[in-house]
Design a protein around this motif. Structure first.
Motif, mmCIF file in Angstrom:
data_model
loop_
_atom_site.group_PDB
_atom_site.id
_atom_site.type_symbol
_atom_site.label_atom_id
_atom_site.label_comp_id
_atom_site.label_asym_id
_atom_site.label_seq_id
_atom_site.Cartn_x
_atom_site.Cartn_y
_atom_site.Cartn_z
ATOM 1 N N GLU A 108 -34.608 -50.951 37.799
ATOM 2 C CA GLU A 108 -34.131 -51.557 38.472
ATOM 3 C C GLU A 108 -33.914 -52.653 37.180
ATOM 4 O O GLU A 108 -34.950 -53.563 36.692
ATOM 5 N N ASN A 112 -28.933 -53.723 38.385
ATOM 6 C CA ASN A 112 -28.526 -52.820 37.247
ATOM 7 C C ASN A 112 -29.904 -51.484 37.650
ATOM 8 O O ASN A 112 -31.072 -51.658 37.510
ATOM 9 N N TYR A 114 -30.707 -48.115 36.362
ATOM 10 C CA TYR A 114 -30.426 -47.810 35.092
ATOM 11 C C TYR A 114 -31.515 -45.916 34.255
ATOM 12 O O TYR A 114 -32.720 -46.156 35.535
ATOM 13 N N ALA A 118 -27.361 -41.638 37.386
ATOM 14 C CA ALA A 118 -26.981 -43.236 38.136
ATOM 15 C C ALA A 118 -25.348 -43.696 38.815
ATOM 16 O O ALA A 118 -25.311 -43.543 40.067
ATOM 17 N N ASP A 427 -20.784 -48.801 32.017
ATOM 18 C CA ASP A 427 -22.169 -48.274 32.411
ATOM 19 C C ASP A 427 -22.435 -47.240 31.853
ATOM 20 O O ASP A 427 -23.482 -46.428 31.427
ATOM 21 N N ASN A 433 -29.088 -45.389 28.214
ATOM 22 C CA ASN A 433 -29.185 -46.782 28.918
ATOM 23 C C ASN A 433 -28.288 -46.424 29.813
ATOM 24 O O ASN A 433 -27.159 -47.583 30.283
ATOM 25 N N LYS A 435 -25.776 -46.944 33.503
ATOM 26 C CA LYS A 435 -26.389 -47.525 34.448
ATOM 27 C C LYS A 435 -25.851 -46.862 36.102
ATOM 28 O O LYS A 435 -24.146 -47.096 35.763
ATOM 29 N N HIS A 437 -24.415 -50.251 38.568
ATOM 30 C CA HIS A 437 -24.644 -51.367 39.252
ATOM 31 C C HIS A 437 -25.052 -51.753 40.580
ATOM 32 O O HIS A 437 -24.337 -51.113 41.574
#
Lengths: 457, 457
Positions: A108, A112, A114, A118, A427, A433, A435, A437
């Motif tokens: 986290e 978000n 990661y 996700a 995202d 990376n 992610k 939210h």
């Protein structure tokens, strides 16, 4: 109305997130044969949870590839049946060295979570599971609507297994509407329904020159260079205005309606902000004469994803490789067909192939484009559910990506498909990376609770 | 005249081959940092043997990269000094799966020895060592000529270390002639002297589009695709007749003489046989208006060796990569210069770069083209030595490849360079299944014995 379910979901947010992390730790990369066991592990993880929350007939359905996960609860006679779909497989994580934290160790940061998968699609699939759990809790082990859950582990490799199953067993999947959570919101705080998706063809071009790798000092000037030939072919596929030069490629396109075009113009979209924050390139490219929104959702496109072969190490190796490969895909829009597009593409590639080499094209997978009517009552139920949670009117957009199963559901189950997604534009889908939210994860659960309940009303 | 030396060499053929195998087992791949220790191991192996056979002052000379190996025997006052050169580093073996036997486990098949480095250049370097050993044997621990041996471990990565050493220490390398065994015969049984070499520039083009990898469904139509841009750039470098389009690229070329052109026409060369047996492509390519022999040795060429980046695994990943790379080299001919060629190339790449991306070019390494006068007395000595062994007249050719050190020897030591090589055109240099014809290994030793002796006469 769902008060207890929303309360249960609110009370169990931390638990839901912890479970999602566990799900994300399984590297269920469907495209890499080495990870087949991990993909199955993710299927079992999901099936166990479906059983635990109260679904019946939960089982893995074997396919030629990775298994489907099925479960249902059909104890509400006379009420509608919702078919819930998600996928538990993920994209490969490479390039690994660009991840700030390891792709399969969820972390986290800044509100978000990661990890690879996700938002695409484990997080969005888990929202549905948690919404169902909350409803089972509110209704004492029952649901206010009939539900089937069908999840796949091959979405990222073309979804052949589920397509075949849907085509062959439409009776086992009878439903009134399908819910697919695998899309994104137009911007944060703006509830969005996706009412169109591009189709695609994913192809390979293989170019062969000499029978073996040769020394460029000794044979340079006589031996064909497959990478040069491939570059010439790829350069021939688009003109300087990014117009695709494949003859007849645009013939079957049904343009967006005037209403659609007008609605897209009203969307809060700042091209310069988009360029800077989302793309980050010196300039945007794309077909001349069309807005960015049209270009990424309502126009066909062509991209090259990689060109394997030859020498790719550090330093210098003076080889003329015997062969070179390019991974090339095209996004399709209504009413193009994948078969028609591939046929025109393959013929054109042969036509523009330079001398000295043999060229072969292969279709790796494909999906058809779809458009969903906004006048459907289930679309209205989705709009209402999201309004309740977000206190905002829903915007209708078309998605640029492909979710092949949407077309299959439409075609073989004859159901409208509600594409209710809670990703965000930044995202990093399919990229380092990735992610999700976390606030959207929670509000997504709530939105789905209300939507499912309204489907049974 | 060298009778005992030739007898010694004949009697010790098996031993020489066994030693070569041991040398070939060391994977001294100079371009791969992981193999740095192996490269040094090969240097030590070579130095130990030079000491054992009787050379003096044997030592490793450290450079910024892999070490040089030096040794000399200067006990023949008033006689000429020959500088013997070879390289003990090898090319990477990939693609590994195309080798019939492992690249670093030398195997004899059909009268050849198969291994990475068999002919380029460990086998040809070992011929010189074994010729020196035989002469030491004949002359009772002495030599009939002064000799310096200077070998490098960076030929395959541009040879910067040796170039710097030669430039800075010409006095420590004083000689009358240099002998380089790193070339090939025009055809089996046809003794060949190489009297010209192409130069080269080895470059990388890096193209960057978006700031991170993006999903082609969501961003296709707006985000620039670095592979498409790179393909457009590469396609712009040559026209359909394989003429290089870089402005001014051909300006400085000094064409071959009429005599040279006439001699090349007399060479036993069957274009269709060459296409079938050596290249194996459907058609040969290359600059229109020039013969194959001119194209591969007396004309500049441009090749792409690989295009790293993006998705190169099996199956499908729908990514728009943030960046793409191409490894591009050009062969140069007299009187082009590497600096001039690179400058024109780099400027042109920027000029033709498409919108939406940033493009960077890098020079990885370079070497100057050279031509050697056939009227030199040492060339005649080489011709005579080979005639004695092969009973054939020598043909003069130009080599298409680059041996950067040849230019350095000419420029800084002011010596003629004798390029006496015994490879064959189908030896698979820089490719899978590299080999050296074992009979040529033995006859090469004999030829060098006679050449060295005649240099002292």
């Amino acid at each position: 109305m769902s008060k207890k379910a929303l309360e249960f979901a609110a009370k169990n947010q931390g638990k839901a997130l912890a479970e999602l992390k566990e799900f994300l730790r399984i590297p269920s990369i469907s495209t890499l044969p080495d990870h087949a066991e991990d993909v199955r592990k993710a299927a079992v993880f999901l099936a166990d949870e479906l059983k635990r929350i109260g679904l019946e007939n939960v089982r893995l359905i074997e396919t030629s590839g990775h298994p489907l996960v099925y479960g249902d609860w059909l104890g509400a006679p006379g009420k509608s049946t919702v078919l819930c779909y998600g996928h538990y497989d993920v994209q490969p994580p490479d390039p690994l060295d660009e991840w700030l934290s390891p792709p399969f160790e969820p972390v986290e940061r800044n509100g978000n979570i990661y990890a690879r998968g996700a938002v695409d699609d484990k997080g969005q699939l888990w929202m549905q599971v948690k919404a169902l759990e909350a409803l089972f809790q509110e209704y004492g082990g029952k649901l206010p609507v009939n539900v089937r859950v069908l999840c796949e582990g091959e979405e990222e490799v073309g979804g052949e297994g589920i397509a075949e199953y849907v085509q062959q067993h439409p009776d086992a999947l009878k439903a009134d509407v399908a819910l697919v959570c695998d899309t994104e919101m137009f911007e944060p705080e703006l509830p969005t329904l996706c009412v169109g998706l591009r189709g695609m063809i994913y192809t390979e071009i293989e170019v062969r020159g000499a029978k073996t790798d040769l020394h460029s000092g000794i044979y340079g000037g006589a031996a064909p260079n497959p990478f040069v030939a491939l570059a010439q072919i790829i350069a021939g596929l688009k003109d300087a205005d990014d117009h695709i030069r494949i003859p007849g490629f645009y013939d079957d396109i049904q343009p967006p309606t005037e209403d659609e075009l007008a609605a897209w113009k009203r969307l809060p979209f700042d091209e310069e902000h988009y360029r800077q924050t989302e793309v980050g390139s010196p300039e945007l490219i794309g077909e001349k004469g069309y807005s960015v929104i049209e270009r990424v959702s309502a126009r066909p496109t062509l991209d090259v994803h990689g060109m394997p072969g030859g020498f790719t190490g550090a330093g210098a190796k003076t080889v003329i490789p015997a062969k070179a490969l390019a991974k090339v895909s095209m996004r399709l829009v209504p009413n193009m067909t994948s078969a028609g597009a591939y046929e025109k593409y393959a013929a054109y590639v042969q036509q523009i192939a330079p001398r000295g080499v043999t060229v072969e094209t292969r279709l790796i997978h494909s999906g058809e484009p779809v458009v969903i009517g906004t006048d459907n009552p289930f679309v209205q139920k989705a709009v209402n559910a999201m309004h309740e949670i977000w206190q905002k009117d829903t915007v209708f957009v078309r998605g640029g990506g492909s979710i092949p199963i949407v077309g299959e559901f439409e075609r073989h189950l004859k159901v409208p498909v509600i594409l209710m997604g809670f990703g965000l534009p930044d995202d990093n889908l399919h990229a380092p990376n990735e992610k999700f939210h976390i606030a959207n994860f929670y509000r997504g659960i709530d939105s789905i609770i209300l939507f499912l309940e309204s489907c049974g009303a």
